[in-house]
Design an enzyme around this catalytic site. Sequence first.
Site, mmCIF file in Angstrom:
data_model
loop_
_atom_site.group_PDB
_atom_site.id
_atom_site.type_symbol
_atom_site.label_atom_id
_atom_site.label_comp_id
_atom_site.label_asym_id
_atom_site.label_seq_id
_atom_site.Cartn_x
_atom_site.Cartn_y
_atom_site.Cartn_z
ATOM 1 N N LYS A 13 0.829 -1.220 0.000
ATOM 2 C CA LYS A 13 0.000 0.000 0.000
ATOM 3 C C LYS A 13 0.862 1.269 0.000
ATOM 4 C CE LYS A 13 -2.143 -0.908 3.858
ATOM 5 N NZ LYS A 13 -1.584 -2.238 4.218
ATOM 6 N N ARG A 88 -10.201 1.150 7.756
ATOM 7 C CA ARG A 88 -9.815 -0.224 8.108
ATOM 8 C C ARG A 88 -10.880 -0.915 8.937
ATOM 9 N NH1 ARG A 88 -3.781 0.988 7.875
ATOM 10 N NH2 ARG A 88 -2.743 -1.000 8.044
ATOM 11 N N ARG A 127 11.561 -5.928 5.585
ATOM 12 C CA ARG A 127 11.509 -4.517 5.989
ATOM 13 C C ARG A 127 12.051 -4.355 7.414
ATOM 14 N NH1 ARG A 127 5.901 -1.404 5.685
ATOM 15 N NH2 ARG A 127 5.429 -2.637 7.528
ATOM 16 N N ARG A 133 11.212 -1.334 11.959
ATOM 17 C CA ARG A 133 9.928 -0.923 12.533
ATOM 18 C C ARG A 133 9.546 -1.834 13.687
ATOM 19 N NH1 ARG A 133 5.229 0.579 8.222
ATOM 20 N NH2 ARG A 133 3.969 -0.639 9.668
ATOM 21 N N ARG A 144 -1.127 -8.862 13.136
ATOM 22 C CA ARG A 144 -1.686 -7.837 12.236
ATOM 23 C C ARG A 144 -2.492 -8.482 11.109
ATOM 24 N NH1 ARG A 144 3.698 -5.048 10.867
ATOM 25 N NH2 ARG A 144 2.544 -3.874 9.326
HETATM 26 P P1 B4P Z 1 3.569 -1.859 2.409
HETATM 27 O O1 B4P Z 1 2.434 -2.787 2.260
HETATM 28 O O2 B4P Z 1 3.671 -0.712 1.466
HETATM 29 O O3 B4P Z 1 3.500 -1.515 3.921
HETATM 30 P P2 B4P Z 1 2.612 -0.427 4.652
HETATM 31 O O4 B4P Z 1 1.946 0.535 3.757
HETATM 32 O O5 B4P Z 1 3.548 0.134 5.610
HETATM 33 O O6 B4P Z 1 1.421 -1.239 5.284
HETATM 34 P P3 B4P Z 1 1.192 -1.650 6.767
HETATM 35 O O7 B4P Z 1 -0.189 -2.229 6.772
HETATM 36 O O8 B4P Z 1 2.318 -2.512 7.207
HETATM 37 O O9 B4P Z 1 1.324 -0.365 7.672
HETATM 38 P P4 B4P Z 1 0.470 0.951 7.924
HETATM 39 O O10 B4P Z 1 1.492 2.007 7.950
HETATM 40 O O11 B4P Z 1 -0.643 1.146 6.968
HETATM 41 O O12 B4P Z 1 5.012 -2.521 2.222
HETATM 42 C C1 B4P Z 1 5.525 -3.537 3.029
HETATM 43 C C2 B4P Z 1 6.930 -3.946 2.562
HETATM 44 O O13 B4P Z 1 6.849 -4.653 1.335
HETATM 45 C C3 B4P Z 1 7.889 -2.785 2.311
HETATM 46 O O14 B4P Z 1 9.132 -3.103 2.846
HETATM 47 C C4 B4P Z 1 7.975 -2.683 0.807
HETATM 48 O O15 B4P Z 1 9.228 -2.211 0.365
HETATM 49 C C5 B4P Z 1 7.752 -4.114 0.374
HETATM 50 N N1 B4P Z 1 7.117 -4.226 -0.929
HETATM 51 C C6 B4P Z 1 6.103 -3.449 -1.401
HETATM 52 N N2 B4P Z 1 5.761 -3.855 -2.647
HETATM 53 C C7 B4P Z 1 6.546 -4.941 -2.939
HETATM 54 C C8 B4P Z 1 6.653 -5.811 -4.075
HETATM 55 N N3 B4P Z 1 5.861 -5.670 -5.159
HETATM 56 N N4 B4P Z 1 7.564 -6.809 -4.009
HETATM 57 C C9 B4P Z 1 8.367 -6.967 -2.935
HETATM 58 N N5 B4P Z 1 8.317 -6.169 -1.838
HETATM 59 C C10 B4P Z 1 7.418 -5.171 -1.847
HETATM 60 O O16 B4P Z 1 -0.152 0.703 9.370
HETATM 61 C C11 B4P Z 1 0.667 0.493 10.508
HETATM 62 C C12 B4P Z 1 -0.171 0.511 11.789
HETATM 63 O O17 B4P Z 1 -0.808 1.815 11.969
HETATM 64 C C13 B4P Z 1 -1.364 -0.471 11.852
HETATM 65 O O18 B4P Z 1 -0.964 -1.765 12.252
HETATM 66 C C14 B4P Z 1 -2.256 0.240 12.927
HETATM 67 O O19 B4P Z 1 -1.790 0.036 14.232
HETATM 68 C C15 B4P Z 1 -2.085 1.710 12.595
HETATM 69 N N6 B4P Z 1 -3.118 2.188 11.657
HETATM 70 C C16 B4P Z 1 -2.873 2.647 10.387
HETATM 71 N N7 B4P Z 1 -4.046 2.988 9.805
HETATM 72 C C17 B4P Z 1 -5.031 2.745 10.714
HETATM 73 C C18 B4P Z 1 -6.449 2.879 10.690
HETATM 74 N N8 B4P Z 1 -7.099 3.330 9.603
HETATM 75 N N9 B4P Z 1 -7.150 2.529 11.802
HETATM 76 C C19 B4P Z 1 -6.530 2.098 12.893
HETATM 77 N N10 B4P Z 1 -5.195 1.927 12.983
HETATM 78 C C20 B4P Z 1 -4.444 2.246 11.898
#
Ligand code: B4P
Length: 194
Positions: A13, A88, A127, A133, A144
């Site tokens: 994402k 979410r 990551r 992280r 998660r």
């Molecule tokens: P991403 O999937 O991009 O990770 P993210 O956006 O950080 O999603 P995540 O769900 O983990 O965290 P968020 O910040 O939204 O990438 C993951 C990894 O994969 C990276 O290292 C990337 O380089 C790699 N990658 C990507 N594409 C790839 C590909 N094609 N091939 C290989 N590798 C690839 O949320 C974090 C926390 O915040 C949640 O757990 C929650 O506690 C809180 N939160 C956020 N939004 C919330 C909400 N709406 N409500 C309540 N809590 C919330």
Amino acid sequence: MRLVLMGPPGAGKGTQAKIIAGRLGIPVVSTGDIFRANVSEGTPLGLEAKRYMDAGDYVPDAVTNGMVRDRLTQDDTADGFLLDGYPRTVAQVEELHAMLADSGTSLDAVVVLTVDDEELVQRLLHRAETEGRTDDTEEVIRHRQDVYNEQTAPLLEVYAGRGLLVEVDGMGAVDEVTGRVFAALDKVRGTTAG
Ligand code: B4P
């Protein structure tokens, strides 16, 4: 365009959001990034959010909704935005709908990235090595995933029922996934994006 980008933790994402929004010329609103910025600045919001994030749980809806409502009143989102990781929960879906209705707008599409469970774990463990992280330990990652399946996966049906859901295969290289997202958006909306 007013877009939502969904998918399980590690689906790409955050990675795709920056690329897609850059090409569309709209801001990314990432709730995860806003929480992390508050954590690193040590704000009251950050202190509260950190407890939940470190455990792999969602930050309470009231906190998250208030934060997004504030962000979406800023001028740069008037002509469009890409929401990364919000909504979410079902309560967040309804709150977002109300926020947009208040400003006489609505979503154009909800893109969900689908990725195999084991690939998700491998990406997040990778990551963990590079970014350190605190929510990227294997135990927290699996929690998660459970939280996503329980609280967020049901949203897919809600948005499908509203005719907004666009499912995109998130496996493969980053640029391949981006290409699929734009192909899907073009198909659904007849847009000229990209
Ligand atoms: P991403 O999937 O991009 O990770 P993210 O956006 O950080 O999603 P995540 O769900 O983990 O965290 P968020 O910040 O939204 O990438 C993951 C990894 O994969 C990276 O290292 C990337 O380089 C790699 N990658 C990507 N594409 C790839 C590909 N094609 N091939 C290989 N590798 C690839 O949320 C974090 C926390 O915040 C949640 O757990 C929650 O506690 C809180 N939160 C956020 N939004 C919330 C909400 N709406 N409500 C309540 N809590 C919330």
